[in-house]
Design a protein around this motif. Structure first.
Motif, PDB file in Angstrom:
ATOM      1  N   GLY A 189      11.165  33.859  25.416  1.00  0.00           N
ATOM      2  CA  GLY A 189      11.700  34.887  25.809  1.00  0.00           C
ATOM      3  C   GLY A 189      13.566  35.008  26.217  1.00  0.00           C
ATOM      4  N   ALA A 190      13.110  33.192  27.951  1.00  0.00           N
ATOM      5  CA  ALA A 190      14.356  33.505  28.826  1.00  0.00           C
ATOM      6  C   ALA A 190      15.157  33.753  27.968  1.00  0.00           C
ATOM      7  CB  ALA A 190      13.813  32.925  29.502  1.00  0.00           C
ATOM      8  N   ILE A 191      15.581  32.509  26.821  1.00  0.00           N
ATOM      9  CA  ILE A 191      16.217  31.845  25.847  1.00  0.00           C
ATOM     10  C   ILE A 191      17.583  33.181  25.443  1.00  0.00           C
ATOM     11  CG2 ILE A 191      17.189  31.221  24.201  1.00  0.00           C
ATOM     12  CD1 ILE A 191      15.059  29.081  25.094  1.00  0.00           C
ATOM     13  N   PHE A 192      16.552  34.253  25.127  1.00  0.00           N
ATOM     14  CA  PHE A 192      17.405  35.186  23.739  1.00  0.00           C
ATOM     15  C   PHE A 192      17.525  36.328  24.559  1.00  0.00           C
ATOM     16  CE2 PHE A 192      14.821  32.379  20.484  1.00  0.00           C
ATOM     17  CZ  PHE A 192      15.827  31.792  20.145  1.00  0.00           C
ATOM     18  N   ILE A 193      16.978  36.904  25.224  1.00  0.00           N
ATOM     19  CA  ILE A 193      17.084  38.063  26.043  1.00  0.00           C
ATOM     20  C   ILE A 193      17.862  38.299  26.610  1.00  0.00           C
ATOM     21  CG2 ILE A 193      15.976  39.348  27.936  1.00  0.00           C
ATOM     22  CD1 ILE A 193      13.470  38.926  27.892  1.00  0.00           C
ATOM     23  N   PRO A 194      18.952  37.010  27.213  1.00  0.00           N
ATOM     24  CA  PRO A 194      20.235  37.522  27.584  1.00  0.00           C
ATOM     25  C   PRO A 194      21.465  37.816  26.554  1.00  0.00           C
ATOM     26  CG  PRO A 194      19.504  35.503  28.831  1.00  0.00           C
ATOM     27  CD  PRO A 194      18.496  35.384  28.172  1.00  0.00           C
ATOM     28  N   PHE A 195      21.082  37.459  25.672  1.00  0.00           N
ATOM     29  CA  PHE A 195      21.779  37.777  24.260  1.00  0.00           C
ATOM     30  C   PHE A 195      21.650  39.811  24.049  1.00  0.00           C
ATOM     31  CE2 PHE A 195      22.016  34.467  21.392  1.00  0.00           C
ATOM     32  CZ  PHE A 195      21.675  33.455  22.160  1.00  0.00           C
ATOM     33  N   PHE A 196      20.433  40.298  25.283  1.00  0.00           N
ATOM     34  CA  PHE A 196      20.738  41.990  24.895  1.00  0.00           C
ATOM     35  C   PHE A 196      21.218  41.939  26.133  1.00  0.00           C
ATOM     36  CE2 PHE A 196      17.476  42.648  21.516  1.00  0.00           C
ATOM     37  CZ  PHE A 196      18.125  43.833  20.999  1.00  0.00           C
ATOM     38  N   VAL A 197      20.696  41.463  27.246  1.00  0.00           N
ATOM     39  CA  VAL A 197      21.560  41.988  28.629  1.00  0.00           C
ATOM     40  C   VAL A 197      22.600  41.729  28.840  1.00  0.00           C
ATOM     41  CG1 VAL A 197      20.769  41.658  31.229  1.00  0.00           C
ATOM     42  CG2 VAL A 197      18.674  42.486  29.106  1.00  0.00           C
ATOM     43  N   ASN A 198      23.280  40.750  28.779  1.00  0.00           N
ATOM     44  CA  ASN A 198      24.279  40.118  28.992  1.00  0.00           C
ATOM     45  C   ASN A 198      25.566  40.103  28.350  1.00  0.00           C
ATOM     46  OD1 ASN A 198      22.046  37.811  30.134  1.00  0.00           O
ATOM     47  ND2 ASN A 198      23.491  38.066  32.406  1.00  0.00           N
ATOM     48  N   TYR A 199      25.481  40.818  27.095  1.00  0.00           N
ATOM     49  CA  TYR A 199      26.507  40.783  26.125  1.00  0.00           C
ATOM     50  C   TYR A 199      26.828  41.902  25.907  1.00  0.00           C
ATOM     51  CZ  TYR A 199      26.360  36.230  27.174  1.00  0.00           C
ATOM     52  OH  TYR A 199      26.803  34.329  28.011  1.00  0.00           O
ATOM     53  N   GLY A 200      26.608  42.897  26.615  1.00  0.00           N
ATOM     54  CA  GLY A 200      26.853  44.616  26.030  1.00  0.00           C
ATOM     55  C   GLY A 200      26.442  45.669  25.278  1.00  0.00           C
ATOM     56  N   SER A 201      24.841  45.129  24.326  1.00  0.00           N
ATOM     57  CA  SER A 201      23.959  45.883  23.723  1.00  0.00           C
ATOM     58  C   SER A 201      23.307  47.151  24.997  1.00  0.00           C
ATOM     59  CB  SER A 201      22.797  44.942  23.139  1.00  0.00           C
ATOM     60  OG  SER A 201      23.101  43.562  22.123  1.00  0.00           O
ATOM     61  N   ILE A 202      22.209  46.280  25.731  1.00  0.00           N
ATOM     62  CA  ILE A 202      21.351  47.424  26.670  1.00  0.00           C
ATOM     63  C   ILE A 202      22.525  48.160  27.546  1.00  0.00           C
ATOM     64  CG2 ILE A 202      22.189  45.951  28.791  1.00  0.00           C
ATOM     65  CD1 ILE A 202      19.035  47.322  28.036  1.00  0.00           C
ATOM     66  N   ASP A 203      24.030  47.809  27.740  1.00  0.00           N
ATOM     67  CA  ASP A 203      25.149  49.128  28.470  1.00  0.00           C
ATOM     68  C   ASP A 203      25.367  50.342  26.601  1.00  0.00           C
ATOM     69  OD1 ASP A 203      25.950  48.057  31.290  1.00  0.00           O
ATOM     70  OD2 ASP A 203      25.498  46.465  29.842  1.00  0.00           O
ATOM     71  N   PHE A 204      25.415  49.975  26.002  1.00  0.00           N
ATOM     72  CA  PHE A 204      25.542  50.634  24.838  1.00  0.00           C
ATOM     73  C   PHE A 204      24.498  51.570  24.934  1.00  0.00           C
ATOM     74  CE2 PHE A 204      25.332  51.650  20.266  1.00  0.00           C
ATOM     75  CZ  PHE A 204      26.366  51.851  20.069  1.00  0.00           C
ATOM     76  N   ILE A 205      23.416  50.889  24.950  1.00  0.00           N
ATOM     77  CA  ILE A 205      22.340  51.869  23.777  1.00  0.00           C
ATOM     78  C   ILE A 205      22.288  52.299  25.795  1.00  0.00           C
ATOM     79  CG2 ILE A 205      19.697  51.780  23.450  1.00  0.00           C
ATOM     80  CD1 ILE A 205      20.160  49.023  21.918  1.00  0.00           C
TER      81      ILE A 205
END
Length: 466
Positions: free
Chosen positions: A155-171
Protein backbone atom coordinates in the motif's frame (compact mmCIF):
# COMPACT_ATOMS: atom_id res chain seq x y z
CA UNK A 1 -6.44 22.20 4.34
CA UNK A 2 -7.08 23.73 0.93
CA UNK A 3 -3.54 24.75 0.06
CA UNK A 4 -3.57 22.21 -2.77
CA UNK A 5 -6.67 23.73 -4.27
CA UNK A 6 -5.58 27.34 -3.91
CA UNK A 7 -2.49 26.70 -6.00
CA UNK A 8 -4.73 26.30 -9.05
CA UNK A 9 -5.18 30.05 -9.06
CA UNK A 10 -1.53 30.38 -10.18
CA UNK A 11 -1.02 30.22 -13.96
CA UNK A 12 0.61 27.05 -15.24
CA UNK A 13 3.49 27.35 -17.68
CA UNK A 14 3.28 25.16 -20.77
CA UNK A 15 6.12 22.95 -19.50
CA UNK A 16 4.50 22.46 -16.08
CA UNK A 17 1.11 21.88 -17.70
CA UNK A 18 2.43 19.12 -19.98
CA UNK A 19 4.35 17.56 -17.06
CA UNK A 20 1.28 17.69 -14.83
CA UNK A 21 -1.08 16.22 -17.43
CA UNK A 22 1.26 13.36 -18.32
CA UNK A 23 1.94 12.50 -14.67
CA UNK A 24 -1.75 12.72 -13.74
CA UNK A 25 -2.87 10.43 -16.57
CA UNK A 26 0.01 7.95 -16.22
CA UNK A 27 -0.05 7.45 -12.44
CA UNK A 28 -3.84 7.54 -12.15
CA UNK A 29 -4.10 4.86 -14.85
CA UNK A 30 -1.64 2.62 -12.99
CA UNK A 31 -3.46 3.16 -9.67
CA UNK A 32 -6.81 2.24 -11.25
CA UNK A 33 -5.22 -0.83 -12.85
CA UNK A 34 -3.68 -1.95 -9.55
CA UNK A 35 -6.58 -1.26 -7.20
CA UNK A 36 -9.83 -1.26 -9.13
CA UNK A 37 -9.77 -3.45 -12.26
CA UNK A 38 -10.68 -7.11 -11.63
CA UNK A 39 -8.81 -9.78 -13.61
CA UNK A 40 -9.34 -13.48 -14.12
CA UNK A 41 -6.20 -14.98 -12.53
CA UNK A 42 -5.85 -18.75 -12.12
CA UNK A 43 -9.60 -19.14 -12.41
CA UNK A 44 -10.31 -16.51 -9.73
CA UNK A 45 -11.47 -12.93 -10.13
CA UNK A 46 -8.98 -10.70 -8.33
CA UNK A 47 -7.61 -7.18 -8.37
CA UNK A 48 -3.85 -7.00 -8.97
CA UNK A 49 -3.20 -5.59 -5.50
CA UNK A 50 -4.78 -8.62 -3.85
CA UNK A 51 -3.06 -11.01 -6.22
CA UNK A 52 0.36 -9.50 -5.44
CA UNK A 53 0.13 -9.72 -1.66
CA UNK A 54 -1.44 -13.19 -1.74
CA UNK A 55 1.39 -14.33 -4.00
CA UNK A 56 3.94 -12.96 -1.53
CA UNK A 57 2.24 -14.77 1.36
CA UNK A 58 2.35 -18.06 -0.55
CA UNK A 59 5.92 -17.51 -1.75
CA UNK A 60 7.41 -16.88 1.71
CA UNK A 61 5.30 -19.49 3.52
CA UNK A 62 6.72 -20.35 6.93
CA UNK A 63 9.57 -17.86 6.39
CA UNK A 64 6.95 -15.11 6.24
CA UNK A 65 5.56 -16.20 9.60
CA UNK A 66 9.06 -16.03 11.11
CA UNK A 67 9.61 -12.59 9.55
CA UNK A 68 6.37 -11.41 11.16
CA UNK A 69 7.37 -12.77 14.57
CA UNK A 70 10.83 -11.18 14.41
CA UNK A 71 9.23 -7.81 13.63
CA UNK A 72 6.80 -8.14 16.55
CA UNK A 73 9.49 -9.23 19.02
CA UNK A 74 11.90 -6.51 17.85
CA UNK A 75 9.17 -3.90 18.26
CA UNK A 76 8.49 -5.03 21.84
CA UNK A 77 12.18 -4.84 22.81
CA UNK A 78 12.79 -1.50 21.07
CA UNK A 79 9.66 0.01 22.63
CA UNK A 80 11.27 -0.28 26.08
CA UNK A 81 14.52 1.25 24.86
CA UNK A 82 12.80 3.99 22.88
CA UNK A 83 10.27 4.91 25.57
CA UNK A 84 12.44 4.75 28.69
CA UNK A 85 16.15 4.58 27.81
CA UNK A 86 17.03 6.45 24.62
CA UNK A 87 17.67 10.17 24.76
CA UNK A 88 15.15 12.77 23.67
CA UNK A 89 15.68 13.87 20.09
CA UNK A 90 16.87 10.48 18.87
CA UNK A 91 14.83 8.75 16.15
CA UNK A 92 14.12 5.78 18.38
CA UNK A 93 12.79 7.95 21.18
CA UNK A 94 10.66 10.00 18.78
CA UNK A 95 9.20 6.81 17.31
CA UNK A 96 7.92 5.57 20.67
CA UNK A 97 7.55 8.80 22.66
CA UNK A 98 3.85 9.28 21.85
CA UNK A 99 2.95 5.67 22.62
CA UNK A 100 1.00 5.24 25.85
CA UNK A 101 2.83 3.28 28.55
CA UNK A 102 -0.01 0.76 28.29
CA UNK A 103 1.22 -0.10 24.79
CA UNK A 104 4.49 -1.58 26.08
CA UNK A 105 2.94 -4.63 27.79
CA UNK A 106 0.55 -4.96 24.83
CA UNK A 107 3.55 -5.23 22.50
CA UNK A 108 5.06 -7.96 24.68
CA UNK A 109 1.78 -9.88 24.83
CA UNK A 110 1.68 -9.74 21.03
CA UNK A 111 5.25 -11.02 20.88
CA UNK A 112 4.44 -13.92 23.23
CA UNK A 113 1.39 -14.93 21.19
CA UNK A 114 3.29 -14.70 17.91
CA UNK A 115 6.27 -16.71 19.18
CA UNK A 116 4.03 -19.48 20.50
CA UNK A 117 2.12 -19.73 17.23
CA UNK A 118 5.29 -19.65 15.12
CA UNK A 119 6.89 -22.43 17.17
CA UNK A 120 3.65 -24.41 16.90
CA UNK A 121 3.71 -24.39 13.07
CA UNK A 122 7.49 -24.71 12.78
CA UNK A 123 8.41 -27.44 15.27
CA UNK A 124 6.34 -30.67 15.11
CA UNK A 125 7.21 -31.62 18.69
CA UNK A 126 6.09 -28.27 20.10
CA UNK A 127 2.55 -28.03 21.46
CA UNK A 128 1.51 -24.53 22.47
CA UNK A 129 -1.59 -23.65 24.49
CA UNK A 130 -4.64 -24.42 22.35
CA UNK A 131 -6.33 -21.20 23.51
CA UNK A 132 -3.48 -19.19 21.95
CA UNK A 133 -2.44 -21.23 18.91
CA UNK A 134 -5.80 -22.83 18.01
CA UNK A 135 -7.65 -22.47 14.71
CA UNK A 136 -10.09 -19.93 16.14
CA UNK A 137 -7.44 -17.75 17.78
CA UNK A 138 -3.72 -17.78 16.83
CA UNK A 139 -4.18 -19.47 13.47
CA UNK A 140 -6.98 -17.11 12.45
CA UNK A 141 -5.01 -14.11 13.65
CA UNK A 142 -1.83 -15.23 11.89
CA UNK A 143 -3.64 -15.33 8.55
CA UNK A 144 -4.93 -11.80 9.03
CA UNK A 145 -1.56 -10.49 10.27
CA UNK A 146 0.33 -12.04 7.35
CA UNK A 147 -2.00 -10.29 4.91
CA UNK A 148 -1.51 -6.97 6.72
CA UNK A 149 2.28 -7.50 6.79
CA UNK A 150 2.29 -7.33 2.98
CA UNK A 151 -0.66 -4.96 2.54
CA UNK A 152 1.13 -2.15 4.41
CA UNK A 153 4.38 -2.01 2.38
CA UNK A 154 2.54 -2.66 -0.89
CA UNK A 155 0.00 0.00 0.00
CA UNK A 156 2.87 2.37 0.81
CA UNK A 157 4.27 1.77 -2.66
CA UNK A 158 1.05 2.22 -4.61
CA UNK A 159 -0.90 4.80 -2.54
CA UNK A 160 1.36 7.69 -3.73
CA UNK A 161 0.06 7.00 -7.26
CA UNK A 162 -3.24 8.40 -5.98
CA UNK A 163 -2.12 10.90 -3.39
CA UNK A 164 0.82 12.65 -5.01
CA UNK A 165 -0.08 12.87 -8.68
CA UNK A 166 -3.45 14.59 -8.79
CA UNK A 167 -6.11 11.89 -8.43
CA UNK A 168 -7.00 12.85 -4.88
CA UNK A 169 -7.21 16.54 -5.80
CA UNK A 170 -9.41 15.80 -8.82
CA UNK A 171 -11.90 13.66 -6.89
CA UNK A 172 -11.73 15.90 -3.85
CA UNK A 173 -12.71 18.98 -5.82
CA UNK A 174 -15.55 17.17 -7.60
CA UNK A 175 -17.05 15.72 -4.42
CA UNK A 176 -16.44 18.61 -2.03
CA UNK A 177 -19.97 20.05 -2.54
CA UNK A 178 -21.45 16.69 -1.42
CA UNK A 179 -19.08 15.42 1.27
CA UNK A 180 -18.55 18.66 3.19
CA UNK A 181 -22.19 19.56 4.02
CA UNK A 182 -23.38 15.98 4.56
CA UNK A 183 -20.40 14.39 6.33
CA UNK A 184 -18.37 17.47 7.35
CA UNK A 185 -15.27 16.05 5.63
CA UNK A 186 -13.39 16.99 2.46
CA UNK A 187 -14.48 15.54 -0.87
CA UNK A 188 -11.24 13.59 -1.18
CA UNK A 189 -12.41 11.36 1.68
CA UNK A 190 -14.63 9.60 -0.87
CA UNK A 191 -11.45 8.00 -2.19
CA UNK A 192 -10.95 6.37 1.20
CA UNK A 193 -14.39 4.81 0.98
CA UNK A 194 -13.80 3.61 -2.59
CA UNK A 195 -10.39 2.20 -1.65
CA UNK A 196 -11.88 0.36 1.29
CA UNK A 197 -14.81 -1.11 -0.61
CA UNK A 198 -12.64 -2.31 -3.49
CA UNK A 199 -9.37 -3.31 -1.80
CA UNK A 200 -9.14 -3.63 1.98
CA UNK A 201 -10.03 -1.68 5.10
CA UNK A 202 -6.36 -1.66 6.18
CA UNK A 203 -5.36 0.10 2.96
CA UNK A 204 -8.11 2.68 3.58
CA UNK A 205 -6.78 3.36 7.10
CA UNK A 206 -3.25 3.77 5.72
CA UNK A 207 -4.63 6.04 3.01
CA UNK A 208 -6.28 8.26 5.62
CA UNK A 209 -3.13 8.25 7.78
CA UNK A 210 -1.00 9.43 4.89
CA UNK A 211 -3.37 12.29 4.07
CA UNK A 212 -3.58 13.21 7.77
CA UNK A 213 0.21 13.35 7.98
CA UNK A 214 0.28 15.53 4.85
CA UNK A 215 -2.21 17.97 6.47
CA UNK A 216 -5.00 17.23 4.03
CA UNK A 217 -7.18 16.20 6.99
CA UNK A 218 -7.62 17.66 10.46
CA UNK A 219 -7.63 15.45 13.54
CA UNK A 220 -11.43 15.46 13.53
CA UNK A 221 -11.67 14.69 9.83
CA UNK A 222 -9.11 11.87 10.06
CA UNK A 223 -10.96 10.29 12.99
CA UNK A 224 -14.32 10.59 11.22
CA UNK A 225 -13.09 9.23 7.91
CA UNK A 226 -11.21 6.31 9.44
CA UNK A 227 -14.06 5.14 11.65
CA UNK A 228 -16.81 5.81 9.12
CA UNK A 229 -15.49 4.86 5.70
CA UNK A 230 -12.94 2.05 6.27
CA UNK A 231 -15.52 -0.58 5.45
CA UNK A 232 -15.18 -4.21 4.44
CA UNK A 233 -14.07 -4.76 0.83
CA UNK A 234 -16.54 -6.02 -1.72
CA UNK A 235 -14.48 -9.21 -2.16
CA UNK A 236 -14.61 -10.08 1.51
CA UNK A 237 -18.24 -8.99 1.68
CA UNK A 238 -18.99 -11.69 -0.87
CA UNK A 239 -17.38 -14.30 1.42
CA UNK A 240 -19.39 -13.04 4.41
CA UNK A 241 -22.67 -12.98 2.49
CA UNK A 242 -22.05 -16.43 1.07
CA UNK A 243 -21.28 -17.85 4.54
CA UNK A 244 -24.63 -16.53 5.73
CA UNK A 245 -26.35 -18.35 2.87
CA UNK A 246 -27.45 -15.09 1.24
CA UNK A 247 -25.48 -15.14 -2.01
CA UNK A 248 -28.67 -15.20 -4.05
CA UNK A 249 -29.53 -11.87 -2.37
CA UNK A 250 -26.04 -10.37 -2.78
CA UNK A 251 -27.17 -7.10 -4.38
CA UNK A 252 -29.80 -6.40 -1.74
CA UNK A 253 -27.47 -7.25 1.15
CA UNK A 254 -24.41 -5.39 -0.13
CA UNK A 255 -26.01 -2.18 -1.34
CA UNK A 256 -28.38 -1.84 1.62
CA UNK A 257 -25.32 -2.23 3.91
CA UNK A 258 -23.51 0.38 1.83
CA UNK A 259 -26.40 2.81 2.34
CA UNK A 260 -26.67 2.04 6.07
CA UNK A 261 -22.93 2.74 6.47
CA UNK A 262 -23.36 6.25 5.07
CA UNK A 263 -26.44 6.96 7.20
CA UNK A 264 -24.47 5.90 10.29
CA UNK A 265 -21.59 8.17 9.22
CA UNK A 266 -24.01 11.12 8.93
CA UNK A 267 -25.14 10.49 12.54
CA UNK A 268 -21.80 9.58 14.14
CA UNK A 269 -20.12 12.76 12.93
CA UNK A 270 -22.65 14.80 14.87
CA UNK A 271 -22.37 13.04 18.26
CA UNK A 272 -19.50 12.41 20.74
CA UNK A 273 -16.79 11.30 20.72
CA UNK A 274 -16.25 12.29 17.07
CA UNK A 275 -18.09 15.61 17.36
CA UNK A 276 -15.72 16.63 20.18
CA UNK A 277 -12.57 16.19 18.08
CA UNK A 278 -10.76 19.41 17.20
CA UNK A 279 -10.48 20.69 13.67
CA UNK A 280 -6.73 21.19 13.90
CA UNK A 281 -4.03 19.57 11.82
CA UNK A 282 -1.32 17.18 12.94
CA UNK A 283 0.91 20.13 13.92
CA UNK A 284 -2.01 21.68 15.89
CA UNK A 285 -2.45 24.49 13.38
CA UNK A 286 -6.11 25.48 13.14
CA UNK A 287 -8.37 24.84 10.18
CA UNK A 288 -9.83 28.11 8.96
CA UNK A 289 -13.56 28.64 8.33
CA UNK A 290 -12.72 29.14 4.65
CA UNK A 291 -11.28 25.61 4.53
CA UNK A 292 -14.62 24.22 5.69
CA UNK A 293 -16.75 26.06 3.18
CA UNK A 294 -18.33 23.67 0.68
CA UNK A 295 -18.12 24.82 -2.91
CA UNK A 296 -21.26 24.58 -5.02
CA UNK A 297 -21.40 22.91 -8.40
CA UNK A 298 -21.18 25.21 -11.39
CA UNK A 299 -19.99 25.11 -14.99
CA UNK A 300 -16.37 25.60 -13.86
CA UNK A 301 -16.25 22.75 -11.33
CA UNK A 302 -14.84 20.14 -13.70
CA UNK A 303 -12.22 22.54 -15.02
CA UNK A 304 -11.15 23.50 -11.51
CA UNK A 305 -10.86 19.82 -10.57
CA UNK A 306 -8.70 19.08 -13.62
CA UNK A 307 -6.45 22.08 -13.04
CA UNK A 308 -6.07 21.20 -9.37
CA UNK A 309 -4.98 17.68 -10.30
CA UNK A 310 -2.54 18.88 -12.97
CA UNK A 311 -1.02 21.44 -10.64
CA UNK A 312 -0.51 18.88 -7.85
CA UNK A 313 1.00 16.36 -10.27
CA UNK A 314 3.38 18.96 -11.68
CA UNK A 315 4.56 19.96 -8.19
CA UNK A 316 5.06 16.40 -6.90
CA UNK A 317 8.54 15.15 -6.11
CA UNK A 318 10.38 12.65 -8.25
CA UNK A 319 8.52 9.32 -8.37
CA UNK A 320 11.23 7.33 -6.59
CA UNK A 321 11.51 9.95 -3.84
CA UNK A 322 7.77 9.75 -3.23
CA UNK A 323 7.87 5.94 -3.10
CA UNK A 324 10.89 5.94 -0.79
CA UNK A 325 9.23 8.41 1.59
CA UNK A 326 5.92 6.53 1.60
CA UNK A 327 7.60 3.14 2.05
CA UNK A 328 9.67 4.49 4.94
CA UNK A 329 6.47 5.70 6.65
CA UNK A 330 4.72 2.38 6.05
CA UNK A 331 7.58 0.22 7.30
CA UNK A 332 7.96 2.42 10.39
CA UNK A 333 4.44 1.60 11.61
CA UNK A 334 4.39 -2.03 10.42
CA UNK A 335 5.92 -3.63 13.57
CA UNK A 336 3.53 -1.67 15.81
CA UNK A 337 0.53 -2.69 13.71
CA UNK A 338 1.50 -6.38 13.77
CA UNK A 339 2.12 -6.24 17.53
CA UNK A 340 -1.29 -4.68 18.17
CA UNK A 341 -2.98 -7.12 15.82
CA UNK A 342 -1.63 -10.17 17.60
CA UNK A 343 -2.00 -8.85 21.15
CA UNK A 344 -5.50 -7.40 20.92
CA UNK A 345 -6.80 -9.71 18.20
CA UNK A 346 -5.84 -12.98 19.86
CA UNK A 347 -6.91 -11.75 23.33
CA UNK A 348 -10.38 -10.81 22.13
CA UNK A 349 -10.66 -14.03 20.12
CA UNK A 350 -9.78 -15.99 23.29
CA UNK A 351 -12.60 -14.16 25.10
CA UNK A 352 -14.94 -15.02 22.25
CA UNK A 353 -13.88 -18.66 22.01
CA UNK A 354 -13.33 -19.67 25.63
CA UNK A 355 -15.43 -17.39 27.85
CA UNK A 356 -19.13 -16.49 28.07
CA UNK A 357 -18.32 -12.77 27.72
CA UNK A 358 -20.07 -12.27 24.40
CA UNK A 359 -22.98 -14.54 25.35
CA UNK A 360 -23.58 -12.27 28.36
CA UNK A 361 -23.45 -9.19 26.14
CA UNK A 362 -25.80 -10.95 23.72
CA UNK A 363 -28.30 -11.62 26.50
CA UNK A 364 -28.32 -7.90 27.29
CA UNK A 365 -29.04 -6.79 23.72
CA UNK A 366 -31.43 -9.64 22.80
CA UNK A 367 -34.53 -7.77 24.13
CA UNK A 368 -33.63 -4.75 21.96
CA UNK A 369 -33.40 -7.00 18.89
CA UNK A 370 -36.76 -8.54 19.77
CA UNK A 371 -38.30 -5.06 19.90
CA UNK A 372 -37.14 -4.62 16.30
CA UNK A 373 -39.12 -7.75 15.41
CA UNK A 374 -36.04 -9.65 14.24
CA UNK A 375 -36.69 -13.41 14.11
CA UNK A 376 -34.50 -15.75 16.21
CA UNK A 377 -33.31 -12.76 18.29
CA UNK A 378 -32.03 -14.83 21.22
CA UNK A 379 -30.00 -17.09 18.91
CA UNK A 380 -28.28 -14.33 16.96
CA UNK A 381 -27.79 -11.71 19.72
CA UNK A 382 -24.35 -12.96 20.93
CA UNK A 383 -22.98 -12.75 17.38
CA UNK A 384 -23.30 -8.97 17.13
CA UNK A 385 -20.77 -8.23 19.89
CA UNK A 386 -18.26 -10.59 18.27
CA UNK A 387 -17.68 -8.02 15.53
CA UNK A 388 -15.44 -6.12 17.95
CA UNK A 389 -12.94 -8.96 17.70
CA UNK A 390 -13.14 -9.85 14.00
CA UNK A 391 -15.58 -8.81 11.32
CA UNK A 392 -16.12 -12.38 10.10
CA UNK A 393 -17.00 -13.81 13.54
CA UNK A 394 -20.67 -12.74 13.70
CA UNK A 395 -21.49 -14.63 10.49
CA UNK A 396 -19.20 -17.49 11.48
CA UNK A 397 -21.14 -17.75 14.74
CA UNK A 398 -24.41 -18.37 12.88
CA UNK A 399 -22.92 -20.46 10.05
CA UNK A 400 -23.93 -23.76 11.66
CA UNK A 401 -27.50 -22.48 11.95
CA UNK A 402 -27.88 -21.19 8.38
CA UNK A 403 -30.25 -24.01 7.49
CA UNK A 404 -32.62 -23.25 10.36
CA UNK A 405 -32.32 -19.50 10.90
CA UNK A 406 -34.90 -17.23 9.28
CA UNK A 407 -33.55 -15.34 6.24
CA UNK A 408 -34.35 -12.06 8.01
CA UNK A 409 -32.19 -13.05 10.98
CA UNK A 410 -29.29 -14.00 8.69
CA UNK A 411 -29.58 -10.70 6.83
CA UNK A 412 -29.67 -8.79 10.12
CA UNK A 413 -26.43 -10.35 11.41
CA UNK A 414 -24.66 -9.98 8.05
CA UNK A 415 -25.60 -6.36 7.44
CA UNK A 416 -24.82 -5.21 10.99
CA UNK A 417 -21.40 -6.91 10.95
CA UNK A 418 -20.53 -5.25 7.63
CA UNK A 419 -21.13 -1.73 8.95
CA UNK A 420 -19.52 -2.03 12.41
CA UNK A 421 -16.11 -1.21 10.77
CA UNK A 422 -14.00 -1.28 13.96
CA UNK A 423 -12.71 -4.76 14.72
CA UNK A 424 -9.50 -5.25 16.65
CA UNK A 425 -8.21 -8.15 14.61
CA UNK A 426 -7.43 -5.62 11.88
CA UNK A 427 -8.81 -2.08 11.50
CA UNK A 428 -8.86 -1.26 15.23
CA UNK A 429 -5.26 -2.32 15.70
CA UNK A 430 -4.13 -0.46 12.57
CA UNK A 431 -5.92 2.70 13.74
CA UNK A 432 -4.15 2.57 17.11
CA UNK A 433 -0.73 1.91 15.59
CA UNK A 434 -0.50 4.52 12.85
CA UNK A 435 -0.65 7.69 14.93
CA UNK A 436 -4.23 8.61 14.10
CA UNK A 437 -5.96 10.78 16.76
CA UNK A 438 -7.97 7.89 18.25
CA UNK A 439 -7.72 6.21 21.65
CA UNK A 440 -8.62 2.63 22.57
CA UNK A 441 -11.63 3.66 24.67
CA UNK A 442 -12.89 5.88 21.85
CA UNK A 443 -12.80 2.99 19.38
CA UNK A 444 -14.78 0.79 21.78
CA UNK A 445 -17.36 3.57 22.28
CA UNK A 446 -17.58 4.21 18.53
CA UNK A 447 -18.02 0.49 17.84
CA UNK A 448 -20.80 0.30 20.43
CA UNK A 449 -22.59 3.37 19.06
CA UNK A 450 -22.27 2.17 15.46
CA UNK A 451 -23.78 -1.18 16.44
CA UNK A 452 -26.67 0.41 18.34
CA UNK A 453 -27.43 2.80 15.49
CA UNK A 454 -27.05 0.08 12.87
CA UNK A 455 -29.55 -2.31 14.43
CA UNK A 456 -32.74 -0.26 13.91
CA UNK A 457 -31.57 0.90 10.47
CA UNK A 458 -30.77 -2.65 9.35
CA UNK A 459 -34.08 -3.83 10.83
CA UNK A 460 -35.92 -1.33 8.62
CA UNK A 461 -34.18 -2.62 5.50
CA UNK A 462 -34.76 -6.19 6.70
CA UNK A 463 -38.51 -5.65 6.82
CA UNK A 464 -38.52 -3.80 3.48
CA UNK A 465 -36.32 -6.26 1.53
CA UNK A 466 -37.23 -9.60 3.06
Amino acid sequence: MNEHFSKTEMPLSRKRYVLGVSRFIFFTSIAILIFFIPFQINGNTEILFGFIYNTLIDFFGIVGIWMMTVLILTNALLSVVGKFISKEGTKLHSHYAKDSKVYIPIYFVGAAYSILYTLQVSIPAFNGPEAIVGSGTGELMSGIALAVMWVIPLGAIFIPFFVNYGSIDFIGTLLQPIMRPIFKVPGKSAVDAITSFLTSSSVAVLFTTKLYNMKYYTKKEAAVITTSFSAVSIGFAAVVIDTAGLMDHFGKVYFSSFLVAFIIAFIMIRIPPLSLKKNVYIDDSAQTPEDRVAETYNKNTLGIAVNSAIDQAADANDFFKEIKKSLKEGLAVLPKVLSMLFAIGVSVLILAEYTPTFEIIGAVIAPFIQLLRVPDAALIAPSLALGLAEMFLPVLYISDMVGTLDVQARYFVTAVSMVQIIFFAETGAVMLSTGLPLKLWELIVIFTLRTLIAMPLVAIFMHLLF
